[in-house]
Design an enzyme around this catalytic site. Structure first.
Site, PDB file in Angstrom:
ATOM      1  N   GLU A 269       0.850  -1.171   0.000  1.00 35.01           N
ATOM      2  CA  GLU A 269       0.000   0.000   0.000  1.00 35.01           C
ATOM      3  C   GLU A 269       0.894   1.231   0.000  1.00 35.01           C
ATOM      4  O   GLU A 269       1.684   1.414   0.919  1.00 35.01           O
ATOM      5  CB  GLU A 269      -0.911  -0.020   1.228  1.00 35.01           C
ATOM      6  CG  GLU A 269      -2.081   0.913   1.107  1.00 35.01           C
ATOM      7  CD  GLU A 269      -1.948   2.110   2.006  1.00 35.01           C
ATOM      8  OE1 GLU A 269      -1.357   1.985   3.080  1.00 35.01           O
ATOM      9  OE2 GLU A 269      -2.444   3.179   1.611  1.00 35.01           O
TER      10      GLU A 269
ATOM     11  N   ALA B 220      -5.054  -4.629   2.444  1.00 39.53           N
ATOM     12  CA  ALA B 220      -5.541  -5.979   2.727  1.00 39.53           C
ATOM     13  C   ALA B 220      -4.310  -6.803   3.086  1.00 39.53           C
ATOM     14  O   ALA B 220      -3.863  -7.652   2.328  1.00 39.53           O
ATOM     15  CB  ALA B 220      -6.258  -6.547   1.511  1.00 39.53           C
ATOM     16  N   GLU B 221      -3.754  -6.510   4.264  1.00 44.89           N
ATOM     17  CA  GLU B 221      -2.438  -7.060   4.612  1.00 44.89           C
ATOM     18  C   GLU B 221      -2.400  -8.578   4.540  1.00 44.89           C
ATOM     19  O   GLU B 221      -1.426  -9.164   4.069  1.00 44.89           O
ATOM     20  CB  GLU B 221      -2.002  -6.593   6.005  1.00 44.89           C
ATOM     21  CG  GLU B 221      -1.607  -5.116   6.088  1.00 44.89           C
ATOM     22  CD  GLU B 221      -2.798  -4.193   6.306  1.00 44.89           C
ATOM     23  OE1 GLU B 221      -3.949  -4.683   6.286  1.00 44.89           O
ATOM     24  OE2 GLU B 221      -2.584  -2.981   6.502  1.00 44.89           O
TER      25      GLU B 221
ATOM     26  N   ASP C 200       3.857  -2.250  12.830  1.00 47.95           N
ATOM     27  CA  ASP C 200       2.566  -2.570  13.451  1.00 47.95           C
ATOM     28  C   ASP C 200       1.605  -3.252  12.473  1.00 47.95           C
ATOM     29  O   ASP C 200       0.778  -4.063  12.864  1.00 47.95           O
ATOM     30  CB  ASP C 200       1.943  -1.275  13.978  1.00 47.95           C
ATOM     31  CG  ASP C 200       2.966  -0.425  14.723  1.00 47.95           C
ATOM     32  OD1 ASP C 200       2.886  -0.331  15.937  1.00 47.95           O
ATOM     33  OD2 ASP C 200       3.881   0.131  14.052  1.00 47.95           O
ATOM     34  N   PHE C 201       1.724  -2.912  11.196  1.00 46.02           N
ATOM     35  CA  PHE C 201       0.790  -3.441  10.201  1.00 46.02           C
ATOM     36  C   PHE C 201       1.069  -4.912   9.877  1.00 46.02           C
ATOM     37  O   PHE C 201       0.228  -5.598   9.309  1.00 46.02           O
ATOM     38  CB  PHE C 201       0.813  -2.600   8.917  1.00 46.02           C
ATOM     39  CG  PHE C 201       0.645  -1.115   9.147  1.00 46.02           C
ATOM     40  CD1 PHE C 201       0.059  -0.646  10.325  1.00 46.02           C
ATOM     41  CD2 PHE C 201       1.067  -0.192   8.209  1.00 46.02           C
ATOM     42  CE1 PHE C 201      -0.089   0.720  10.558  1.00 46.02           C
ATOM     43  CE2 PHE C 201       0.917   1.172   8.428  1.00 46.02           C
ATOM     44  CZ  PHE C 201       0.346   1.625   9.603  1.00 46.02           C
TER      45      PHE C 201
ATOM     46  N   HIS D 194       1.787   2.668  16.189  1.00 47.55           N
ATOM     47  CA  HIS D 194       2.592   3.141  15.061  1.00 47.55           C
ATOM     48  C   HIS D 194       4.081   3.222  15.391  1.00 47.55           C
ATOM     49  O   HIS D 194       4.834   3.845  14.670  1.00 47.55           O
ATOM     50  CB  HIS D 194       2.099   4.510  14.568  1.00 47.55           C
ATOM     51  CG  HIS D 194       0.985   4.413  13.570  1.00 47.55           C
ATOM     52  ND1 HIS D 194      -0.230   3.831  13.866  1.00 47.55           N
ATOM     53  CD2 HIS D 194       0.897   4.788  12.270  1.00 47.55           C
ATOM     54  CE1 HIS D 194      -1.010   3.875  12.791  1.00 47.55           C
ATOM     55  NE2 HIS D 194      -0.347   4.452  11.813  1.00 47.55           N
TER      56      HIS D 194
END
Lengths: 312, 349
Positions: free
Chosen positions: B52, B82-83, B108-109, B152
């Site tokens: 992304e 849409a990890e 974090d993602f 984050h």
């Protein structure tokens, strides 16, 4: 359908049915020490879909992967060696029943996490597209997988990028023991999936010929670059989610319901079809196929029992 | 294979290199990773980047800008948020003859795609014995400061370091970020590539041609005798500054930049501990169950007879990073604290 091809479909049906019936027969001996998710009653889907596939097409499967793998070409011997945890099994004993693979025949891998294989299959298809290969990727999943977010994420991306994927939705009505009406706010997935730009077909998943014909139509669209196809298959597993017994006595489904679907047996339906098409020779030819298959299954099991365990 | 020769030519220590290097070209960490991504794509058409923001304004801190013009949108894939799906697709591409590089703005993602990383990527090669391995890279940047806060600014090297099937690296210098990225792309194993946002402006010598650094090799940043300090990623900055000041007091230490978290360079760390008998690990993350915990346990098990003091650890006090400026200041170990701990360890009797 050409007669010769119809007999090949029958051969594949019998290969899967007999292999799994023998698992049922052997399981209580506790030599097959891996949880088995049998597909008895659902074989028509894998057989029908595989009849439209070539060697360069890939398959990504799930915990109920025996039929998908055997139908695509996995031989009985490495299959049973794997179930027995022996050397020479498809993953040499590391994966067991829920992680079959067979690169030679395009079974690229299997995930036992519900919906886990779906995005992986999309990546395989994306690679096929980037590399401008002819092949497509088939992703098998059940009605439990459509509960997962990653299923919808993947359907969205596949539609967005027009990936060469055939999604095969095996709706056997239950996620483990939970019926679909306790899990889904929608009745019909078709218009939702169509909204993502996928070509959808619906089929009686116990009718091998119908599955083959509907898959063929979708596969042609996919190969011509029109984007992913989505095959909705109405089906049912005769036995429990896992293991070798019909668990309808536990109360989540009725014995009558199981009986209804047993009457729609994919093998019997194919036998009837062949009898109609080839009334003179079909009984003889089918018996030949059955005898040959039975011998192969029994031999594969015997060899698996005698083979050394995989130790590293 | 463009990577075979490059890996075989690989140089492994920046110190050796910069002494011999006549080019003496200075780049920032950010410029070095940008160059590395570009060179990887140029070297090998099977390298695909996705994520992304890789092809929209921002370009992941400008590390991917211009790539789609150069290599085409088919190789620079902007994705939905849409990890889980894109991580699974990264695996699917890696087992289909491509070398995908998935990019996340933040550590974090990664957690949104935990099932794909832990249940799938980490087991795939062991289960399915792919001929070409599982050559994928997941880049994720550790952020810090300006109230980035709980979701984050996390740093997840320890969370993934226990997985056999994934390499975890944390380059700290411009030279390393380039070489380790190219090494990760060349590798047949999945690599989690953790950068640190606060390193992006740090400068150092970076050769212009492509080169690789393999995983599993630490770098000795300075040599001394009184203790061993192991650090990683941005934590190196405080250690470097602390040791520089302590040197004026006559204190000397081995300073080891771990660089690779899994596998970690047991040999280099152990050799130093055998020499100094004292070990401090400065974690770029929470102390509890951190990388330092594994190193401390390992060294205590195998090298206890050489230890003259317990293994010391410094790091973040907890797993929830606060946002407010004063809270944040208190949360991260200060350079003074690092200095104090080193002195305490050296003086330990």
């Amino acid at each position: 359908m050409e007669q010769e091809k119809a007999y090949e479909l029958y051969r594949n049906l019998i290969k899967i049915r007999m292999a799994e019936e023998q698992i049922v027969a052997e399981y209580s001996k506790q030599e097959i020490r891996t949880p088995v998710h049998l597909c008895i009653g659902q074989e028509a889907i894998a057989v029908g879909v595989s009849s439209c596939l070539d060697k360069e097409d890939f398959v990504v499967s799930n915990h109920r992967c025996h039929g998908h793998s055997l139908a695509k070409g996995l031989e009985l011997q490495p299959f049973f060696l794997e179930l027995y945890g022996k050397q020479g099994g498809v993953t040499n004993g590391w994966g067991g029943s829920m992680h079959l693979c067979d690169m030679e025949h395009g079974v690229i891998g299997t995930s036992a996490i519900v919906a886990g294989g779906i995005p992986i299959g999309a990546g395989v298809a994306l690679a096929q597209k980037i590399k401008k290969e002819k092949g497509i990727t088939v992703i098998y999943f059940g009605d439990g997988a459509v509960d997962e977010g990653v299923f919808w994420e993947t359907v969205n991306f596949a539609g967005l990028k027009k990936l060469p994927i055939l999604f095969v939705f095996e709706n056997n009505k239950y996620a483990s023991q939970t019926p679909d009406n306790m899990r889904h706010s929608y009745r019909d997935i078709r218009p939702i999936v169509e909204g993502f730009g996928l070509s959808v077909a619906e089929v009686d998943g116990t009718d091998t010929i119908a599955v083959a014909e509907n898959s063929q139509a979708l596969v042609e669209k996919i190969r011509s670059g029109q984007g992913p196809g989505f095959l909705i298959c109405d089906t049912y597993r005769w036995l429990g989610h896992v293991g070798i017994v019909d668990d309808s006595h536990t109360g989540y489904r009725s014995p009558e319901e199981v009986e209804y679907w047993r009457k729609k047996c994919p093998v019997k339906r194919m036998q009837q079809y062949l009898q109609q098409q080839d009334s003179q020779h079909s009984d003889h030819k089918m018996r030949e196929i059955e005898d040959e298959c039975k011998e192969k299954v029994l031999m594969a099991i015997q060899q698996a029992k005698e083979a050394p365990y995989a130790l590293d | 294979m463009p990577w075979t020769k490059l890996v075989a030519d690989g140089r492994n220590f920046s110190d050796d290199f910069s002494q011999q290097n006549k080019e003496n070209r200075i780049l920032t960490y950010g410029e070095a990773i940008t160059e590395a991504i570009d060179q990887a794509m140029k070297l090998d058409s099977s390298v695909i980047v996705l994520g992304e923001g890789v092809d929209t304004a921002g370009y992941l801190y400008n590390t991917t800008s211009g790539l789609s013009e150069k290599y085409g949108a088919e190789r620079v894939i902007e994705t939905p948020i849409a990890e889980a799906a894109i991580t699974g697709m990264t695996l699917g591409m890696a087992i289909s003859g491509l070398r995908p590089v998935l990019m996340h703005m933040r550590n974090d993602f990664l957690l949104v795609s935990m099932d794909q990383i832990v249940n799938h990527i980490a087991h795939w090669q062991q289960l399915f014995s792919c001929n070409e391995g599982v050559p994928l890279v997941i880049r994720a940047i550790v952020a810090r400061g300006w109230g980035s806060g709980a979701q984050h600014s996390q740093s997840f090297q320890a969370l993934f370091a226990g997985l056999d099937g994934i390499d975890v690296v944390m380059p700290a210098t411009p030279y390393d970020v380039k070489g380790m990225f190219l090494g990760a792309v060349a590798s047949a194993r999945p690599t989690l590539f953790l950068e640190h946002r606060w390193l992006y402006n740090s400068k150092g010598v970076v050769p212009s041609e492509p080169y690789t650094i393999s995983t599993g090799m630490a770098a000795i940043r300075s040599e001394g005798s009184q203790c061993t300090v192991v650090s990683m990623s941005h934590a190196n900055c405080d250690v470097g500054k602390a040791l520089e000041e302590l040197a004026t007091e006559g204190l000397s230490a081995d300073w080891i930049d771990l660089r690779s978290i899994h596998p970690w360079d047991v040999e280099t760390v152990a050799k130093s501990v055998v020499k100094t008998g004292k070990l401090l690990v400065v974690e770029n993350g929470p102390v509890r169950c951190g990388v330092g915990a594994e190193i401390a346990a390992f060294i205590s098990e195998r090298y206890w007879q050489y230890l003259k003091a317990p293994v010391f650890r410094i790091g973040w006090p907890g797993s929830t990073v606060p946002a407010g400026p004063k809270l944040e200041e208190k949360y991260y170990p200060s350079f003074d604290e690092v200095k104090r701990e080193i002195r305490k360890l050296v003086e330990f009797k």
